[in-house]
Design an enzyme around this catalytic site. Structure first.
Site, PDB file in Angstrom:
ATOM      1  N   ASP A  40       0.711  -1.308  -0.189  1.00 33.53           N
ATOM      2  CA  ASP A  40      -0.007  -0.366  -0.105  1.00 33.53           C
ATOM      3  C   ASP A  40       0.992   1.411  -0.118  1.00 33.53           C
ATOM      4  O   ASP A  40       2.062   1.152   0.445  1.00 33.53           O
ATOM      5  CB  ASP A  40      -1.145   0.081   0.720  1.00 33.53           C
ATOM      6  CG  ASP A  40      -0.369  -0.274   2.925  1.00 33.53           C
ATOM      7  OD1 ASP A  40       0.656  -0.749   2.560  1.00 33.53           O
ATOM      8  OD2 ASP A  40      -0.846   0.821   3.454  1.00 33.53           O
ATOM      9  N   GLU A  95       0.370  -1.573   5.803  1.00 28.53           N
ATOM     10  CA  GLU A  95       1.755  -0.848   6.736  1.00 28.53           C
ATOM     11  C   GLU A  95       0.918   0.967   6.747  1.00 28.53           C
ATOM     12  O   GLU A  95       1.182   1.109   8.053  1.00 28.53           O
ATOM     13  CB  GLU A  95       2.782  -0.913   5.781  1.00 28.53           C
ATOM     14  CG  GLU A  95       4.095  -1.059   6.613  1.00 28.53           C
ATOM     15  CD  GLU A  95       4.899   0.260   7.003  1.00 28.53           C
ATOM     16  OE1 GLU A  95       5.298   0.877   7.840  1.00 28.53           O
ATOM     17  OE2 GLU A  95       3.877   1.867   5.835  1.00 28.53           O
TER      18      GLU A  95
END
Length: 365
Positions: free
Chosen positions: A73, A127
């Site tokens: 991400d 994350e």
């Protein structure tokens, strides 16, 4: 070494904002195809609202095992920062150093191995928002490995990271008693006033010289100017560089929550440690010496204030080093860029490192 950044460009041009599940999963599928072509077997941890987490497993032999850790991400919502470009020295785009660039360093280094075993990869999808969903999974997976390399960006001089601050986000909810501020002032119990005392007490826990900070970043409370406040909420973050400071701050937070500075108020503490502290350990330095033997490079080290999933792997007891991605700057801004020279250096470093690791692991077995 000549290297084309076209594969990285493909990843960059697909928006993978943490909440954009379709985009994150599309990036994950592209990475999956590349790794499965090298012989990896994929375990998919499906998620409904965020991207799937992916665990890629190589063939196993006796000997030590290493985990390569990263995330799929990025931080930019669709339509905010969605382009790739390059010049002679730099590549630009969301994730070029944090950390689609790091993922491509992994893949390219793995392609250069004659044989692959005992080197696995775990890529999470959340994350950038604190790994709330993936942290327990990362912890349990990391425990299965002797070593973990994390592919966040390198330091300016090629440093790897041996220490990161722990981070926790917490909330104190305070209850008082509403009353008319003019007619019944003495009947009220002021939650806002209690919040003010708690804010000061929390701020006094900071010890910047020791790397400890407590920041009350958001305050909410009250109904209006003519009403004694019946409730207030404090949202705050703490960061720390040692387990002893972590324990001091957590104990003091509980004490502050349970102390009623204004009689009659009550309070509850919520939130959690998102990432425990990653302290530098002798085992890391010993592993760096082995890396020097394999690669011929003495890697410089640095300590960073920000957290990453390296914190989680380290808290599992796995010998963890971070910063194996390319050097870049401007991450989390529209100016994010990564050094082409560093990118190539990291590929060559990781290629030699993994080759040496597997050769030594095979001998020990």
């Amino acid at each position: 070494m000549e290297y084309s950044f076209s594969e990285l460009e493909e990843l960059i041009n697909i928006n993978s904002y943490t909440k954009n599940k379709a985009g994150v999963d599309k990036n994950g599928e592209i990475v999956r195809i590349k790794l499965e072509s090298l012989g990896y077997v994929t375990t998919v941890f499906e998620r409904e609202h965020i991207g799937n987490h992916l665990w890629f497993k190589s063939p196993k032999k006796e000997g030590e095992k290493i985990l390569l850790l990263g995330h799929l991400d990025t931080v930019f919502p669709p339509g905010t920062f969605e382009y790739f470009r390059e010049d002679e020295e730099w590549i630009y785009g969301p994730g070029v150093c944090d950390m689609k660039g790091g993922i491509m360093v992994m893949i390219e280094a793995l392609r250069r191995q004659k044989e692959l075993f005992n080197v696995d990869i775990f890529l999470v999808s959340d994350e950038e928002t604190g790994s709330d969903d993936s942290s327990e999974l990362t912890f349990n997976i990391a425990k299965e490995y002797d070593y973990c390399l994390v592919f966040e960006a390198a330091g300016k001089n090629g440093e790897v990271v041996t220490q990161r601050k722990g981070i926790g986000t917490f909330e104190i909810e305070i209850k008082g008693k509403a009353a008319h501020a003019g007619n019944c002032f003495k009947d009220g119990i002021d939650a806002n006033q209690e919040a003010a005392h708690k804010i000061l007490a929390l701020s006094h826990l900071s010890d910047p010289d020791n790397g400890t900070t407590v920041n009350v970043g958001k305050i909410e409370g009250g109904i209006g100017a003519n009403t004694i406040s019946p409730m207030a909420t404090l949202l705050f973050e703490t960061r720390f560089t040692s387990a002893s400071e972590r324990d001091r701050v957590l104990a003091s937070m509980t004490e502050i929550t349970n102390t009623s500075f204004i009689p009659g108020t009550t309070a509850t503490l919520g939130g959690r440690l998102q990432r425990d502290v990653m302290e530098e350990r002798p085992e890391q330095l010993a592993f760096l010496e082995r890396i020097k033997q394999w690669t011929g490079i003495k890697l410089p080290v640095e300590h960073r204030g920000g957290g990453s999933d390296a914190n989680i792997a380290a808290s599992a007891g796995t010998v963890t080093l971070d910063g194996f991605g390319p050097y870049g700057d401007g991450d989390h801004t529209i100016h994010e860029r990564a050094s082409k020279k560093s990118f190539i250096q990291r590929i060559e470093l990781t290629t030699s490192l993994l080759k040496g690791f597997m050769q030594e692991s095979k001998k020990e077995a």
